[in-house]
Design an enzyme around this catalytic site. Structure first.
Site, mmCIF file in Angstrom:
data_model
loop_
_atom_site.group_PDB
_atom_site.id
_atom_site.type_symbol
_atom_site.label_atom_id
_atom_site.label_comp_id
_atom_site.label_asym_id
_atom_site.label_seq_id
_atom_site.Cartn_x
_atom_site.Cartn_y
_atom_site.Cartn_z
ATOM 1 N N ASP A 1 -2.453 -1.974 3.308
ATOM 2 C CA ASP A 1 -1.033 -1.870 3.206
ATOM 3 C C ASP A 1 -0.543 -2.878 4.318
ATOM 4 O O ASP A 1 0.439 -3.532 4.341
ATOM 5 C CB ASP A 1 -0.528 -0.592 3.422
ATOM 6 C CG ASP A 1 1.005 -0.574 2.857
ATOM 7 O OD1 ASP A 1 1.212 -1.367 1.875
ATOM 8 O OD2 ASP A 1 1.678 0.183 3.454
ATOM 9 N N CYS B 1 5.496 -3.972 1.383
ATOM 10 C CA CYS B 1 5.314 -4.095 -0.149
ATOM 11 C C CYS B 1 5.760 -5.475 -0.513
ATOM 12 O O CYS B 1 7.024 -5.808 -0.218
ATOM 13 C CB CYS B 1 5.757 -3.095 -1.014
ATOM 14 S SG CYS B 1 5.554 -3.333 -2.571
ATOM 15 N N ASN C 1 4.855 -0.264 8.214
ATOM 16 C CA ASN C 1 4.556 0.951 8.364
ATOM 17 C C ASN C 1 4.793 1.777 9.829
ATOM 18 O O ASN C 1 5.172 1.000 10.644
ATOM 19 C CB ASN C 1 3.097 1.378 7.924
ATOM 20 C CG ASN C 1 2.683 0.915 6.635
ATOM 21 O OD1 ASN C 1 3.045 1.502 5.671
ATOM 22 N ND2 ASN C 1 2.013 -0.362 6.613
#
Length: 326
Positions: free
Chosen positions: A25, A249, A258
């Site tokens: 991610d 994203c 994050n």
């Protein structure tokens, strides 16, 4: 008159598992594509710092997420001498088959809470992704792999706004029917506040029973760390984080990084919650990450360092035993 007893805060677990998502991610939204060797260097350093669960890559179409085109090569090179469980994110049964063949220890999949984001993120309706998830679960269970499902955009959607908690719970119930080993809620665009987090995880616990709960927060609006604390008070036993706070994203406009692994460890250390991870070692990755990615990382501890004012939790369990929840 005797002095009043000091106020006590919410009960926190004695230990929480950190799931490092930086290699997947964290890197999937970067303009600069890291070479496979650089990804493996990052993974090795994270493992050396004591991370025991690492989301190493995703098995998705390289045309949609070109940063993950080397998934099999990454899995072929991860260190296997440190007891790390490596996870691969998959969005369809073909991805699950690839992840199993590549040697992933864990398989993670995603069901998005809204139709608009589901179509952008996975090119499928929510109903279709639930059907795919059931097939993914069967493949993972058949191969003896640990299985996690994440309800993404659980608190808010960039296209539809606030998400009804009842909808999230209904989707979670449907996903739980496939028998995951863990279920997660993701604040994919970083809009949640702690009261929402506590409410939604309590609702999830009511339908999840004994299935462990996991949380994935983005710090887009500087609420990620407060939300992580709130999640712990609501029974979450695993928290996602990304070294340096990198990530986002590619299908969610303005969804920034994050929560940073090192910053989260600092908070947890101060709260007396063990992670087993060497926070300063993770913070020391910041200069390397900035050089590799070509820009500063959002995490603060790489610059500020770990303060000696706040006592740190002993990462080692007493007498060699793993502590349970306090």
């Amino acid at each position: 008159m005797s002095p009043a007893a000091p106020a006590r805060g919410p009960v926190l677990p004695g230990r929480v598992t950190l799931v490092e998502v930086g290699p997947r991610d964290g890197l999937q939204n970067e303009a600069r594509r890291l070479a496979t060797d650089d990804k493996l260097a990052l993974i090795r350093r994270l493992a050396a710092a004591g991370i025991t669960r690492i989301e190493a890559t995703s098995f998705v179409h390289p045309g949609r997420v070109p940063q993950m085109a080397d998934a099999e090569a990454v899995m072929a090179g991860v260190p296997r001498d440190r007891g790390v469980a490596y996870a691969g994110l998959v969005l369809n049964p073909r991805g699950a088959e690839r992840a199993v063949a590549a040697g992933c220890d864990e398989i993670g999949s995603v069901v998005v809470a809204t139709e608009s984001f589901s179509l952008r993120n996975q090119g499928r309706s929510v109903a279709d992704t639930l059907a795919d998830w059931a097939r993914i679960a069967a493949i993972a269970r058949g191969a003896g792999r640990r299985l996690t499902v994440t309800i993404a955009a659980a608190f808010g959607c960039p296209f539809e706004g606030l998400v009804d908690p009842a909808r999230v719970v209904a989707l979670a119930e449907a996903a739980l029917a496939a028998g995951p080993d863990e279920i997660a809620l993701a604040d994919t665009i970083g809009v949640a506040v702690p009261t929402q987090v506590v409410d939604l995880f309590h609702r999830l616990r009511a339908v999840a029973g004994a299935v462990p709960l996991r949380a994935h927060f983005h710090n887009t609006r500087n609420t990620g760390y407060a939300n992580a604390y709130a999640a712990l008070t609501a029974g979450v036993s695993a928290l996602d984080a990304s070294a340096g706070g990198i990530g986002g994203c590619p299908f969610a406009p303005a969804a920034t990084g994050n929560v940073a692994t090192e910053d989260l460890i600092y908070l947890l250390d101060g709260l007396g919650v063990r992670t087993g991870v060497d926070g300063p070692a993770v913070a020391a990755l910041a200069p390397w990450l900035e050089d590799a990615l070509g820009h500063p990382v959002p995490g603060q501890l790489g610059r500020a360092g770990f303060s000696t004012v706040v006592p740190r939790a002993d990462p080692r369990p007493p007498d060699g035993l793993e502590p349970g929840p306090s």
